[in-house]
Design a protein around this motif. Structure first.
Motif, PDB file in Angstrom:
ATOM      1  N   TYR A  53       0.744  -1.327  -0.275  1.00  0.00           N
ATOM      2  CA  TYR A  53       0.092   0.011   0.137  1.00  0.00           C
ATOM      3  C   TYR A  53       0.848   1.139  -0.134  1.00  0.00           C
ATOM      4  O   TYR A  53       0.570   2.415  -0.435  1.00  0.00           O
ATOM      5  N   ASP A  54       1.912   1.123   0.465  1.00  0.00           N
ATOM      6  CA  ASP A  54       3.248   2.097   0.581  1.00  0.00           C
ATOM      7  C   ASP A  54       4.440   1.602   0.264  1.00  0.00           C
ATOM      8  O   ASP A  54       4.856   0.533   0.981  1.00  0.00           O
ATOM      9  N   ALA A  55       5.183   2.031  -0.796  1.00  0.00           N
ATOM     10  CA  ALA A  55       6.384   1.513  -1.206  1.00  0.00           C
ATOM     11  C   ALA A  55       7.463   1.476  -0.049  1.00  0.00           C
ATOM     12  O   ALA A  55       8.464   0.782  -0.067  1.00  0.00           O
ATOM     13  N   GLU A  56       7.274   2.194   0.919  1.00  0.00           N
ATOM     14  CA  GLU A  56       8.222   2.421   2.003  1.00  0.00           C
ATOM     15  C   GLU A  56       8.020   1.011   3.040  1.00  0.00           C
ATOM     16  O   GLU A  56       8.869   1.223   3.699  1.00  0.00           O
TER      17      GLU A  56
ATOM     18  N   ASP B 165      -9.178  -3.573  -5.789  1.00  0.00           N
ATOM     19  CA  ASP B 165      -8.839  -4.646  -4.815  1.00  0.00           C
ATOM     20  C   ASP B 165      -7.274  -5.178  -5.232  1.00  0.00           C
ATOM     21  O   ASP B 165      -7.156  -5.380  -6.638  1.00  0.00           O
ATOM     22  N   PRO B 166      -6.619  -5.705  -4.343  1.00  0.00           N
ATOM     23  CA  PRO B 166      -5.453  -6.225  -4.871  1.00  0.00           C
ATOM     24  C   PRO B 166      -5.659  -7.565  -5.522  1.00  0.00           C
ATOM     25  O   PRO B 166      -6.783  -8.155  -5.782  1.00  0.00           O
ATOM     26  N   THR B 167      -4.848  -7.772  -6.415  1.00  0.00           N
ATOM     27  CA  THR B 167      -5.070  -8.843  -7.505  1.00  0.00           C
ATOM     28  C   THR B 167      -3.673  -9.612  -7.923  1.00  0.00           C
ATOM     29  O   THR B 167      -2.802  -9.291  -7.427  1.00  0.00           O
TER      30      THR B 167
ATOM     31  N   ILE C 134      -5.244 -12.252  -1.412  1.00  0.00           N
ATOM     32  CA  ILE C 134      -5.596 -12.397  -2.955  1.00  0.00           C
ATOM     33  C   ILE C 134      -5.892 -13.800  -3.347  1.00  0.00           C
ATOM     34  O   ILE C 134      -5.086 -14.684  -2.846  1.00  0.00           O
ATOM     35  N   ASP C 135      -6.580 -13.882  -3.983  1.00  0.00           N
ATOM     36  CA  ASP C 135      -7.366 -15.369  -4.242  1.00  0.00           C
ATOM     37  C   ASP C 135      -7.766 -15.367  -5.636  1.00  0.00           C
ATOM     38  O   ASP C 135      -8.867 -14.666  -6.132  1.00  0.00           O
TER      39      ASP C 135
END
Length: 253
Positions: free
Chosen positions: A34-37, A107-109, A86-87
């Protein structure tokens, strides 16, 4: 932003109810954040079988699967019993592919990318750009040492990739730009010396709730064989002299 080269978790997956099959070779990449850090580690389960753990910016070793549909679960935990993040059931084609887990604006995928393993011409290098960020489409520009900025990828949106062969050599800068305004979205640093036959795969990720980032995974492909030119000499003409007649004198008497 740090660059992650040639990821590190080694594992082999066996699809449920089958042995290791041939036909498809899969590399799994964790481009989720969600945050590259901040790292977002995930356990990978394929067809219900635990396949290993991947930190953000990590890639698995190649996994042999049969072509066809396979269930890919990315779990918040150390095995397949944790919370499913993730599914996705993904159609895996024959050949060499990458499954990228990522977090776009919704949504994450996960998505399947075909890896271009074809040869490159002598003196060329290959750049693949994969968009996995919560960000609109971007262009990728690179600046060769002593040269001008060159557009390498155009209008690549989240869940898409672009592959381009460019002249090998030293590249001093690269950046992602907005396709409309040409404003710099992200400075992706100096690619360095991109050698003939090298494949540099740049991943753009993050931004769901914080900064975007990038990392690079490097690999190699063969250099195309150069055609062999055969020079045929002109045929040699041999002239055969007529035989010399031998005259035997005759004497009368």
């Amino acid at each position: 932003m740090a660059v992650a080269l040639a990821g590190g978790s080694a594992f082999v997956s066996t699809p449920a109810g089958a042995g290791i099959a041939t036909g498809a070779t899969v590399t799994v990449v964790n481009a989720v954040a969600y945050d590259a850090e901040n790292n977002f580690p995930l356990a990978v389960c394929i067809d219900g079988t635990f396949a290993g753990d991947l930190d953000t910016e990590e890639a698995s070793d190649p996994i042999d699967l049969s072509p066809g549909n396979h269930q890919f679960e990315f779990i918040q935990g150390s095995d397949c019993s944790g919370s499913v993040f993730i599914d996705e059931t993904l159609d895996i084609p024959a050949g060499q592919v990458t499954v990228m887990a990522y977090w776009p604006s919704d949504d994450p995928t996960a998505v399947v990318f075909a890896d271009d393993t074809s040869c490159v011409e002598n003196g060329e290098t290959r750049v693949t750009f994969r968009h996995g960020a919560a960000w609109p489409a971007v262009n990728l520009f690179m600046e060769p040492s002593g040269g001008s900025w060159t557009e390498v990828a155009s209008g690549v949106a989240a869940g898409q990739q672009s592959t381009t062969d460019i002249p090998a050599g030293s590249y001093t800068n690269s950046e992602l730009r907005d396709p409309v305004t040409d404003n710099v979205v992200l400075d992706t640093g100096s690619p360095g010396d991109l050698q003939t036959g090298m494949v540099s795969t740049l991943y753009f990720y993050g931004g769901a709730d914080g900064d975007t980032g990038w990392f690079v995974i490097s690999s190699e492909v063969p250099v195309c064989e150069q055609p062999t030119t055969t020079t045929t000499a002109a045929p040699t003409t041999t002239t055969t002299a007529a035989p010399i007649a031998v005259v035997t004198p005759r004497y009368a008497g």
